[in-house]
Design a protein around this motif. Structure first.
Motif, PDB file in Angstrom:
ATOM      1  N   ARG A  73      27.756  -2.754  49.348  1.00  0.00           N
ATOM      2  CA  ARG A  73      28.362  -1.538  48.841  1.00  0.00           C
ATOM      3  C   ARG A  73      29.833  -1.593  49.226  1.00  0.00           C
ATOM      4  O   ARG A  73      30.175  -1.903  50.372  1.00  0.00           O
ATOM      5  CB  ARG A  73      27.691  -0.326  49.470  1.00  0.00           C
ATOM      6  N   VAL A  74      30.735  -1.307  48.294  1.00  0.00           N
ATOM      7  CA  VAL A  74      32.167  -1.454  48.529  1.00  0.00           C
ATOM      8  C   VAL A  74      32.882  -0.128  48.340  1.00  0.00           C
ATOM      9  O   VAL A  74      32.671   0.584  47.349  1.00  0.00           O
ATOM     10  CB  VAL A  74      32.770  -2.516  47.582  1.00  0.00           C
ATOM     11  N   LEU A  75      33.717   0.200  49.309  1.00  0.00           N
ATOM     12  CA  LEU A  75      34.568   1.391  49.253  1.00  0.00           C
ATOM     13  C   LEU A  75      36.017   0.924  49.212  1.00  0.00           C
ATOM     14  O   LEU A  75      36.475   0.224  50.118  1.00  0.00           O
ATOM     15  CB  LEU A  75      34.335   2.278  50.488  1.00  0.00           C
ATOM     16  N   ARG A  76      36.739   1.301  48.169  1.00  0.00           N
ATOM     17  CA  ARG A  76      38.149   0.912  48.032  1.00  0.00           C
ATOM     18  C   ARG A  76      39.029   2.049  48.544  1.00  0.00           C
ATOM     19  O   ARG A  76      38.902   3.183  48.101  1.00  0.00           O
ATOM     20  CB  ARG A  76      38.490   0.602  46.576  1.00  0.00           C
ATOM     21  N   PRO A  99      24.631  -2.761  54.372  1.00  0.00           N
ATOM     22  CA  PRO A  99      25.904  -3.466  54.501  1.00  0.00           C
ATOM     23  C   PRO A  99      26.970  -2.828  53.616  1.00  0.00           C
ATOM     24  O   PRO A  99      26.780  -2.659  52.413  1.00  0.00           O
ATOM     25  CB  PRO A  99      25.574  -4.885  54.043  1.00  0.00           C
ATOM     26  N   THR A 100      28.096  -2.475  54.232  1.00  0.00           N
ATOM     27  CA  THR A 100      29.136  -1.733  53.528  1.00  0.00           C
ATOM     28  C   THR A 100      30.493  -2.355  53.804  1.00  0.00           C
ATOM     29  O   THR A 100      30.812  -2.680  54.947  1.00  0.00           O
ATOM     30  CB  THR A 100      29.142  -0.258  53.962  1.00  0.00           C
ATOM     31  N   CYS A 101      31.282  -2.490  52.743  1.00  0.00           N
ATOM     32  CA  CYS A 101      32.615  -3.081  52.830  1.00  0.00           C
ATOM     33  C   CYS A 101      33.668  -2.015  52.553  1.00  0.00           C
ATOM     34  O   CYS A 101      33.537  -1.235  51.604  1.00  0.00           O
ATOM     35  CB  CYS A 101      32.750  -4.228  51.828  1.00  0.00           C
ATOM     36  N   VAL A 102      34.707  -1.992  53.387  1.00  0.00           N
ATOM     37  CA  VAL A 102      35.886  -1.170  53.138  1.00  0.00           C
ATOM     38  C   VAL A 102      37.034  -2.118  52.810  1.00  0.00           C
ATOM     39  O   VAL A 102      37.383  -2.978  53.622  1.00  0.00           O
ATOM     40  CB  VAL A 102      36.242  -0.296  54.350  1.00  0.00           C
ATOM     41  N   TYR A 103      37.586  -1.961  51.628  1.00  0.00           N
ATOM     42  CA  TYR A 103      38.661  -2.839  51.163  1.00  0.00           C
ATOM     43  C   TYR A 103      39.958  -2.051  51.113  1.00  0.00           C
ATOM     44  O   TYR A 103      40.013  -0.952  50.548  1.00  0.00           O
ATOM     45  CB  TYR A 103      38.326  -3.381  49.771  1.00  0.00           C
TER      46      TYR A 103
END
Length: 650
Positions: free
Chosen positions: A573-576, A596-600
């Motif tokens: 999961r991606v948060l921009r 699993p989480t991504c902060v970009y």
């Protein structure tokens, strides 16, 4: 008549791995691989009365060199040996290393690969493990011991030696290496492997190379081989004469400084160090591996030391008359390439479990477990009522307070709509995390910012791998840490360069449902090396992730690479986040996520106000002695000025 098979009750084993003798000998008919896995399931460590399983699980990628041996053995073992599926062999070692570090080196994991590229991919991870004194068991497949066909697929032929394979690359990066060319040779090899893994002074990567035919060969194994073994992790006490010399050295010092290294964490000596510092009031600086040995708000904690250290710690180091190293290797970043400890007549006292490190810098050695040694040294000093001059304590606590103001300035975010700098990203995390959170990093400019700025709240919160500083370590290591610390928020902080090196284990995190938090900082290139390149006259050549320009360099527009989309394609999961305010919200959301989480975030180049303080000590990167370009000529002048301050401590 065939020997009896089956699963007889194995005899007990005394602490230290010594089996209890028995008058009745039984055997088990197993393949070499089956015997190895069965053996590993019965190995434990014990320290301070607590027992841990030595080999917690096995990572693997299967090929023709291990699928019919170790692979089949893992199927036979069932839940007795948990299996973890990796995507890259180097990354599997990084994950195992992260697990071992978070487990205090009392529990480790194994990694199995096929022969050929699967085996050689282990080398970088093995080097990282051994450099950092962290245990990992490597089980690469090997070519046929019986040589029925020569060469076989993926075999390296060496015309001058018939007994060499690619696995020999692992010899110099392993603490123990053996090639098991006969089934019965596994018995001494496996015992030596466990001894090395559990040795607090000699642990690191351990390699058992397993020829693929030997893996599948059956043998009648003595039941004693499968006895439950408990390997005692010793805490050696200091020699009385060395202790007395150490006491005299500390009592005779007027400006002592402690340098806390990774050995403080490895021996779980944090409480002992805190008590020692509180009693003696000696200030404590920390290496990258030692950061978090004291909480950031402990009165004696003065932050990181060396090239990436704080002004407070480095100023104290320059004027220290006694440097007390505890569990440190004194790398060039710590010593500022031999320029930091500048006081004439400065002496060193090294408390460490390895004699090799204890004698560095012509020090007085105090060879002991860090916790045991600190307790003994503290008791001896307490008996004589020793503590530093109150004026010295006032000096360093005042300097620490002034440094904290500089940290606050670097963390400040006056414009919520602006793109954040890298330091501001750390500031937003600093405001969010508790002592439960764990931060993982290894390479780029982040280690320098973290070492100077991060406020460690608990002993294992700060996880920066800087012994080998391996790009690509962070994501797989976060998986290993999450496995060792379920329920704790685990953050992998990476730049775009590191992400592109090794993102594949994101798939493993998704597969295992591990809620790690990935923060990608996009700055369009190797920013850390770009800055270094500029400082040594190489003009940032080849460090930008950009299109080629008309002159053949990489100074065109940034490449249209979307790392957030890549992470999403691997299942995260991606948060921009596009601004300070957006990043604050995204980090909070990621921390609470159960997947699993991504902060970009694309970071802004810092200015002199919002950026971190510059390096407070030098680092030796040799500059071209002759050059026609003005930038290199000027850089050489500065290099010659700095190198004049280097000294050898004899």
């Amino acid at each position: 008549m065939a020997r009896p098979a089956g699963r007889p009750t194995a005899p007990a084993v005394r602490p230290g791995g010594r089996p209890v003798t028995t008058s009745r000998t039984t055997t088990r008919r197993l393949t070499t691989a089956q015997a190895l896995i069965a053996f590993l399931t019965r190995q434990y460590t014990e320290r301070d009365g607590r027992r841990r399983r030595l080999i917690n699980a096995t990572w693997g990628i299967f090929g023709h060199g291990n699928v019919a041996g170790v692979g089949q053995a893992l199927v036979e073992s069932g839940p007795a040996m948990p299996f973890l599926q990796g995507r890259n062999e180097q990354a599997m070692v990084h994950a195992a290393v992260g697990f071992a570090r978070q487990s205090g080196r009392l529990s480790a994991q194994a990694v199995t690969t096929s022969i050929g590229p699967g085996a050689t991919n282990l080398v970088t991870g093995a080097a990282l493990a051994t450099v950092n004194h962290l245990p990992v068991l490597l089980l690469p497949g090997d070519t046929f011991a019986t040589r029925p066909a020569d060469p076989v697929l993926q075999q390296l032929e060496v015309p001058s030696a018939g007994d060499v394979s690619v696995n020999d690359c692992l010899r110099p990066v392993s603490r123990y290496f053996d090639r098991v060319t006969r089934p019965e040779a596994l018995i001494p090899a496996a015992l030596q492997a466990m001894r090395t893994l559990a040795d607090p002074a000699g642990t690191g990567a351990v390699t058992l190379a397993l020829p693929q035919d030997v893996q599948a060969e059956a043998y009648d194994w003595p039941a004693e081989f499968f006895a439950e073994r408990v390997w005692h992790v010793r805490r050696p006490a200091p020699d009385p004469d060395e202790l007395e010399q150490a006491v005299r050295a500390v009592r005779g010092a007027r400006r002592p400084l402690i340098v806390a290294g990774g050995g403080v964490h490895h021996s779980a000596a944090e409480e002992a160090l805190a008590a020692f510092a509180a009693a003696t009031r000696i200030p404590v600086a920390s290496t990258q591996a030692g950061k978090g040995s004291l909480r950031h708000d402990h009165p004696a904690d003065v932050g990181g030391i060396g090239h990436t250290g704080t002004a407070t710690a480095d100023a104290l180091a320059r004027d220290a008359d006694l440097v007390i190293g505890i569990g440190t290797r004194y790398t060039d970043f710590t010593t500022a390439s031999g320029t930091l400890f500048a006081r004439p007549g400065v002496r060193f006292l090294n408390l460490t479990i390895t004699g090799f490190d204890a004698h560095k810098l012509a020090a007085l050695p105090l060879v002991a477990d860090a916790r045991t040694g600190l307790e003994a040294l503290g008791a001896a000093l307490h008996a004589r009522g020793h503590r530093v001059d109150p004026a010295y304590e006032t000096e360093y606590t005042g300097a620490k307070e002034r440094w904290e103001q500089r940290v606050d300035a670097a963390y400040a975010t006056p414009d919520p709509d602006a793109r954040p700098t890298q330091a501001q990203v750390l500031g937003l995390l600093d405001a969010l995390v508790t002592e439960d959170d764990i931060l993982i990093n290894a390479a780029g400019s982040l280690p320098g910012d973290l070492h100077k700025l991060w406020r460690a709240r608990s002993p294992r919160q700060y996880h920066v791998e800087y012994g080998y500083s391996c790009m690509g370590y962070e994501i797989p290591a976060a998986i290993g840490v999450q496995l060792a610390a379920p329920g704790r928020p685990v953050w992998a902080l990476v730049g775009d360069g590191t992400y592109l090196m090794n993102p594949t284990e994101i798939v493993t995190a998704v597969q295992e449902g591990l809620p790690l938090k990935l923060v990608i900082l996009q700055n369009h290139g190797y920013a850390s090396i770009g800055g270094l390149s500029e400082s040594v006259g190489a003009e940032r050549f080849g460090t930008g992730y950009r299109y080629r320009d008309a002159d053949g360099g990489y100074t065109g527009f940034p490449l249209p690479v979307d790392l957030a989309a890549n992470a999403a394609s691997l299942g995260m999961r991606v948060l921009r986040a596009k601004s300070v305010a957006g990043l604050r919200a995204s980090l909070a959301e990621a921390r609470g996520a159960d997947r699993p989480t991504c902060v970009y975030v694309e970071t802004e180049t810092p200015d002199t106000v919002s950026g971190p303080p510059p390096a407070q000590a030098w680092w030796d990167v040799p500059v071209a002695e002759t050059a026609t370009r003005p930038s290199a000529a000027e850089a050489r002048k500065e290099y010659d000025r700095q190198i004049a301050a280097r000294r050898r401590h004899l």
